[in-house]
Structure formats: C-alpha cells, structure tokens
Design an enzyme around this catalytic site. Structure first.
Site, mmCIF file in Angstrom:
data_model
loop_
_atom_site.group_PDB
_atom_site.id
_atom_site.type_symbol
_atom_site.label_atom_id
_atom_site.label_comp_id
_atom_site.label_asym_id
_atom_site.label_seq_id
_atom_site.Cartn_x
_atom_site.Cartn_y
_atom_site.Cartn_z
ATOM 1 C CB CYS A 1 26.912 39.688 24.759
ATOM 2 S SG CYS A 1 25.854 40.973 25.456
ATOM 3 C CB ALA A 2 32.320 39.180 21.935
ATOM 4 N N GLY B 1 33.914 34.518 21.249
ATOM 5 C CA GLY B 1 34.174 35.031 19.911
ATOM 6 C C GLY B 1 33.623 34.250 18.743
ATOM 7 N N GLY B 2 32.682 33.322 18.957
ATOM 8 C CA GLY B 2 32.147 32.554 17.833
ATOM 9 C C GLY B 2 31.515 33.428 16.767
ATOM 10 C CE LYS B 3 25.351 34.094 17.874
ATOM 11 N NZ LYS B 3 25.848 33.149 18.911
ATOM 12 C CG ASP C 1 31.560 38.729 27.420
ATOM 13 O OD1 ASP C 1 30.661 38.341 26.653
ATOM 14 O OD2 ASP C 1 31.667 38.354 28.602
ATOM 15 C CG ASP D 1 24.774 35.725 21.115
ATOM 16 O OD1 ASP D 1 23.616 35.311 21.294
ATOM 17 O OD2 ASP D 1 25.759 34.969 21.027
ATOM 18 C CB CYS E 1 20.993 30.053 22.096
ATOM 19 S SG CYS E 1 21.780 30.286 23.703
#
Length: 419
Positions: A228-229, A232-234, A252, A299, A352
């Site tokens: 679940c990109a 693209g942070g992770k 995604d 994520d 989160c």
C-alpha cells in the site's frame, strides 16, 4: 480573510493540508504570513471541541467564523480592539460571544473529558481501553503540535552528510532517538529550499514511519513489495535499506498517488523500484505473484488516529462507521498480502493508528485465519532497524505514541511465514 476561507473549505470536507497548499499556491505570501495562516487554521481544528463548548456557553452557533473569533480570543489572547482589526465586520452574535469569552481561558473544569482532550466522543472508549490511566496524557499529546522529522538518505551519504548539508543553510538537525537514519529539526525552516532537500539527501518523514519501514528488514538483492505504497514515503526508506539492489515493487490502488512518487524517487536517486496499480479483487498480476516475495509491507489504510497532531482536521471526519469499514478492509488486505510471502519470508503489518481494533486485534484475527504464520517478537525484529538503543517498549509489537516517544502514534507487527 485567508484563515476563514480555509476553515470554510475544511468544514465542507476538504483536507486542511490540501486547502492550505492551494491557498499558498494562489497567493505568494511571505513565509511569516504563511506560518501564521497555517498555525491559526490548524489551531482552530486542533481545539475545535473546546471552542465549540465555549460558543455554546456564550449562546452562539458553532460555525467557521464563530470558531475563528473564539480562537482569536481564547488561543491568541486578542482584546476587543485587536479583534475588531482582524474581523472588522463580525456579526452581532459572534461579537457578543467574543466579548463573553474575553473573561475566560480555553480550559474549564466543567468540560467533559472528550472536550478537554479535543477528541470526538466516539473515540474516547477506544483510547481508554488502550491507555487506561494514561489517557489524559496521551490525549493531550495528540492535541499538541508535531515536530519536523526527516530521514537521511543512505544512498546519498547518510545522516552525517545530511546534517552537514542542512547546516550549510542554517538548519539545525539532531539525530532522532530510535531511528538510525532519522533527523529532528528545530523550528519550521524552509526545508524545500535547502541543498539537502534539492539533492535528495533528506526526505520529510516522521521517525515512527521510518521505523515501520526499517523493521521490515529488507536486504540488498531481495524481492520486496510495498503493498500500500501511496506516494512512496516508506518505499524510499526501504529502497535505501536495500542500497538500491534487488527488486522493490510499490503497489497501490490509487494511480495518482503512485505517480506522485516518481519525483521523489528521482530526487533520492532510487533505481530499484517499479510501480504497479492494483485493480479489483481479481488482479491478474497479483495472482501471478503468490509466494514470490522475501518481504511484504502492508502499510494499511486506517483512521490515522496516531497522526492527529499533524492532521487535526482529520479527527472531526473520523467516525465509528469509518472504523468498521477500515477494519474489514485491513483484514482483506492482510489476507491478500499473505499469499505473496514466500516460505521463510516476512510480512509487516503497520498502521498510523493507536486503536487496538486496527492493530493487535487485526494480528490476532489474522493468526487465527493463517496457521502458516507466526509472530516475530519485537525484541527479535528490532535487530533489523540497526538502532543502537533497545526496542521502545515491551511486548510483541512496535507501538509508538506521541506522549511516550515524541513520534506519531504508530503500530507495526512482524509476521513470518513458516517453512
């Protein structure tokens, strides 16, 4: 007034960060003006429950203009003359309410716990179950302001190089306590104007989010999936951990968000990432990837309760109905991702959120459905982070909160597929 326009847009369901960005793109205000507009707008969102409570005491209907007037009095401390300068055409009901509020402060002993905490009432039982006697401290931290964290890009020199480059532009950055690639910046400097940013030495990312990517333990040469990109942070953090070696696939369902990642990948000099938009349940690409990955990160979409410091408007859009919808979606995503992990490979589930229904409860239910997986205790999984400090907290999972760790609220569980 820019703040009032932003509050009206937020009241109509738009996200505060997008509203403010659009406003700043239209009008070229100087940084001090932008900072004040953003601080006051988010301050109203942050303290909305208390502002509404006081407006009710004053006999005034809650609305963006009334909340703004109340915030200027109760948060900014404006007197009658200063308020008139800021809002010269304030209608009579709001004027009377503001005059009433000038004799008071934001806090009051008669305010219910949800009001004092500036959180929606439906959320309080979930937080009480999570935190017990620490509820007030954690709720207070959720209502505070978040600092600015960044991740140093190991592909372009790591943390020392990033700190030196930032210092050239007068930006003071210190190492974060847990992430070995994290930096915490003093104040709110213009990061995007710095050489460190332009050259891809740093990426804005909360320390908790960095740890969720690092705990995946992706190694150079492996085949890794960021399921679940999003933007693209992770993905960027995982690519750096892999030293640009191996194959990293970012998927995604939102093609627009995946496209946003392209600029970030180029700036960071990441070359081992490919993107794939996931379609409906019967996505043929996914069906061909069963057992293909050494590491898979989920994520998952969640209520975002751990990020209310950064997105205070989001708490007023959350609901029990949304939680029910998201927990069902999270379970479905976990089941789909599980099939993609090779024997001996690892699956990391992260949110989160600080709600057990989205965190431990999901893992317990997953293990009940999938006997072929086991939980990897945090003490064992922590080695992948590469931190010199012990894991933050006991228990099998990574659970971070603003009050305890000065990070966003975050949860991560490491699962291993049995041979």
């Amino acid at each position: 007034m820019a703040v009032l326009d932003a509050l009206v847009a937020i009241e109509n369901g738009r996200a505060a960060d997008r509203v403010l960005k659009a406003a700043f793109d239209r009008r070229k205000w100087l940084p001090p003006a932008r900072s004040r507009i953003a601080r006051l707008t988010l301050g109203v969102c942050r303290h909305r429950a208390q502002l509404d409570w006081w407006l009710e005491q004053a006999g005034c209907r809650s609305a963006p203009l009334a909340r703004l007037a109340a915030a200027l009095v109760l948060i900014e401390g404006l007197d009658k003359g200063q308020l008139r300068k800021h809002l010269p055409h304030l209608p009579t009901p709001e004027t009377h309410a503001a005059q009433f509020l000038m004799d008071h402060t934001l806090d009051h002993p008669d305010q219910p716990a949800a009001v004092r905490s500036n959180l929606p009432s439906w959320l309080m039982p979930h937080l009480k179950a999570r935190f017990g006697d620490r509820l007030l401290a954690e709720a207070t931290a959720l209502c505070g302001e978040a600092g600015l964290d960044m991740r140093a890009n190991a592909i372009k020199g790591g943390r020392d190089a990033a700190m030196a480059a930032l210092a050239e532009d007068g930006i003071i950055a210190l190492p974060t306590p847990y992430s070995p690639v994290g930096l915490r910046v003093e104040g709110r400097p213009a990061i995007a104007r710095s050489r460190a940013w332009r050259e891809g030495l740093v990426e804005v990312q909360d320390e908790a989010s960095q740890l969720a990517a690092l705990i995946l333990g992706a190694k150079p040469g492996e085949r890794v999936l960021d399921f679940c990109a999003g933007a693209g942070g992770k993905t960027l953090a995982i690519a750096a951990a892999m030293a640009n070696k191996g194959r990293l696939i970012a998927t995604d369902s939102d093609e627009r968000r995946l496209t946003e990642a392209v600029t970030r990948l180029r700036r960071a000099d990441v070359h081992n990432v490919t993107r794939h938009v996931i379609g409906a349940e019967g996505d043929k690409w996914l069906s061909r990837q069963k057992g293909a990955f050494d590491r898979v990160l989920v994520d998952a979409p969640c209520t975002g309760t751990g990020t209310f410091r950064r997105n205070p408007d989001a708490k007023w859009r959350s609901s029990a109905e949304e939680l029910a919808h998201l927990t069902a979606l999270q379970a479905k995503l976990l089941d789909r991702a599980a099939a993609l992990v090779k024997p001996g490979g690892r699956l990391v589930y992260a949110t989160c959120s600080i709600l057990a229904a989205e965190d431990e409860d999901q893992i317990d239910a997953f293990l009940a459905r999938h006997a072929g997986f086991r939980i990897v205790p945090l003490a064992d999984a922590w080695a992948a982070v590469g931190s010199e400090v012990p894991e933050p907290g006991a228990g099998p999972h990574l659970l971070l909160t603003p009050a305890r760790h000065e990070t966003d609220g975050f949860f991560a569980a490491v699962l291993e597929r049995l041979p």
